[in-house]
Design a protein around this motif. Structure first.
Motif, PDB file in Angstrom:
ATOM      1  N   ARG A 260       0.199  -1.239   0.099  1.00 20.64           N
ATOM      2  CA  ARG A 260      -0.062  -0.029  -0.289  1.00 20.64           C
ATOM      3  C   ARG A 260       0.252   1.355   0.158  1.00 20.64           C
ATOM      4  O   ARG A 260       1.660   1.384   1.139  1.00 20.64           O
ATOM      5  N   GLY A 261      -0.124   2.314  -0.880  1.00 21.79           N
ATOM      6  CA  GLY A 261       1.026   3.456  -0.443  1.00 21.79           C
ATOM      7  C   GLY A 261       0.597   4.064   0.290  1.00 21.79           C
ATOM      8  O   GLY A 261      -0.528   4.250   1.068  1.00 21.79           O
ATOM      9  N   ASP A 262       1.140   5.418   0.760  1.00 20.04           N
ATOM     10  CA  ASP A 262       0.715   6.594   1.936  1.00 20.04           C
ATOM     11  C   ASP A 262       0.538   7.485   1.405  1.00 20.04           C
ATOM     12  O   ASP A 262       0.290   8.599   2.526  1.00 20.04           O
ATOM     13  N   CYS A 263       0.472   7.973   0.867  1.00 20.18           N
ATOM     14  CA  CYS A 263      -0.066   9.259   0.336  1.00 20.18           C
ATOM     15  C   CYS A 263      -1.423   9.825  -0.662  1.00 20.18           C
ATOM     16  O   CYS A 263      -1.855   8.588  -1.515  1.00 20.18           O
ATOM     17  N   LEU A 264      -2.043  10.461   0.083  1.00 23.38           N
ATOM     18  CA  LEU A 264      -3.402  10.720  -1.556  1.00 23.38           C
ATOM     19  C   LEU A 264      -3.379  12.247  -1.518  1.00 23.38           C
ATOM     20  O   LEU A 264      -3.681  12.674  -0.358  1.00 23.38           O
ATOM     21  N   ALA A 265      -3.295  12.337  -2.675  1.00 21.46           N
ATOM     22  CA  ALA A 265      -3.246  14.052  -2.667  1.00 21.46           C
ATOM     23  C   ALA A 265      -4.095  14.244  -4.539  1.00 21.46           C
ATOM     24  O   ALA A 265      -3.913  13.160  -5.262  1.00 21.46           O
ATOM     25  N   PRO A 266      -4.520  14.751  -4.454  1.00 23.53           N
ATOM     26  CA  PRO A 266      -4.824  15.427  -6.372  1.00 23.53           C
ATOM     27  C   PRO A 266      -3.667  15.843  -6.744  1.00 23.53           C
ATOM     28  O   PRO A 266      -2.397  16.012  -6.465  1.00 23.53           O
ATOM     29  N   VAL A 267      -3.249  15.771  -8.296  1.00 26.30           N
ATOM     30  CA  VAL A 267      -2.074  15.944  -8.934  1.00 26.30           C
ATOM     31  C   VAL A 267      -2.568  16.950  -9.958  1.00 26.30           C
ATOM     32  O   VAL A 267      -3.402  17.307 -10.308  1.00 26.30           O
ATOM     33  N   GLU A 268      -2.078  18.113 -10.029  1.00 23.25           N
ATOM     34  CA  GLU A 268      -2.171  18.723 -10.404  1.00 23.25           C
ATOM     35  C   GLU A 268      -2.232  19.594 -11.687  1.00 23.25           C
ATOM     36  O   GLU A 268      -0.752  18.575 -12.159  1.00 23.25           O
ATOM     37  N   THR A 269      -2.582  19.439 -12.706  1.00 23.73           N
ATOM     38  CA  THR A 269      -2.802  19.708 -14.272  1.00 23.73           C
ATOM     39  C   THR A 269      -3.000  21.341 -14.455  1.00 23.73           C
ATOM     40  O   THR A 269      -3.562  21.343 -13.790  1.00 23.73           O
ATOM     41  N   PRO A 270      -2.999  21.635 -15.402  1.00 22.32           N
ATOM     42  CA  PRO A 270      -3.415  22.561 -16.221  1.00 22.32           C
ATOM     43  C   PRO A 270      -5.080  22.122 -16.768  1.00 22.32           C
ATOM     44  O   PRO A 270      -5.637  23.375 -16.860  1.00 22.32           O
ATOM     45  N   LEU A 271      -5.901  21.277 -16.653  1.00 23.14           N
ATOM     46  CA  LEU A 271      -6.776  21.227 -16.261  1.00 23.14           C
ATOM     47  C   LEU A 271      -7.939  21.364 -14.982  1.00 23.14           C
ATOM     48  O   LEU A 271      -8.642  21.124 -14.895  1.00 23.14           O
ATOM     49  N   GLY A 272      -7.142  21.357 -14.290  1.00 26.48           N
ATOM     50  CA  GLY A 272      -7.452  21.156 -12.951  1.00 26.48           C
ATOM     51  C   GLY A 272      -6.815  20.123 -11.820  1.00 26.48           C
ATOM     52  O   GLY A 272      -5.724  19.548 -12.384  1.00 26.48           O
ATOM     53  N   ARG A 273      -7.034  20.174 -10.458  1.00 23.35           N
ATOM     54  CA  ARG A 273      -6.566  18.985  -9.484  1.00 23.35           C
ATOM     55  C   ARG A 273      -8.015  17.540  -9.383  1.00 23.35           C
ATOM     56  O   ARG A 273      -8.735  17.602  -9.878  1.00 23.35           O
ATOM     57  N   ILE A 274      -6.892  16.764 -10.425  1.00 22.91           N
ATOM     58  CA  ILE A 274      -7.448  15.339 -10.066  1.00 22.91           C
ATOM     59  C   ILE A 274      -6.936  14.726  -9.158  1.00 22.91           C
ATOM     60  O   ILE A 274      -5.819  13.660  -9.405  1.00 22.91           O
TER      61      ILE A 274
END
Length: 145
Positions: free
Chosen positions: A101-115
């Motif tokens: 398992r991973g240990d980080c939850l964060a949206p990905v910053e993109t020019p389209l918005g945060r995904i």
């Protein structure tokens, strides 16, 4: 970052015998002005992140896809230039699932918005999606495959 007011998204549901090749499906979506293309987890079956980056670059689209790397399940957002903008390692599993398992939850910053990304059995954990929205996700994408 302010998300685009109108975003054209193409979701490619499957790659099966007798259907158009994956590259052709993505090309069709790009011709129809899709800015973001979402693939099922594990498609394409070979090549992982490198294959996904190449598809994003070939078709000049933002692309969301998932792959296995060792004992981890990952999802990523790729730019039209083929750059990995950010990724998510599956953080929650069900009993009997042996993924690291991973240990980080964060949206990905993109020019389209945060995904915000999630994978597989994470769909059963609403706190994942709530956390991503609380962190400013403009769009949630769940990969299954």
């Amino acid at each position: 970052m302010i998300p685009e007011p109108h975003l054209s998204v193409a979701v490619i549901a499957t790659e099966r015998e007798g259907h158009s090749p994956l590259s052709e499906l993505i090309a069709r979506a790009a011709r129809r002005e899709a800015r973001l293309v979402v693939l099922p987890f594990g498609i394409p079956a070979e090549g992982g992140a490198q294959a996904l980056a190449a598809l994003a670059k070939e078709h000049a689209v933002f692309l969301v896809g998932g792959w296995e790397e060792g004992r981890k399940r990952l999802a990523g957002v790729f730019s039209p230039g083929g750059t990995l903008l950010g990724s998510h390692a599956q953080t929650h599993t069900l009993p009997g699932e042996a993924w690291e398992r991973g240990d980080c939850l964060a949206p990905v910053e993109t020019p389209l918005g945060r995904i915000g990304l999630s994978i597989g059995s994470e769909i059963y954990f609403p706190e994942i999606h709530w956390s991503l929205v609380q962190q400013g996700a403009d769009l949630l994408v769940h990969l299954e495959g």
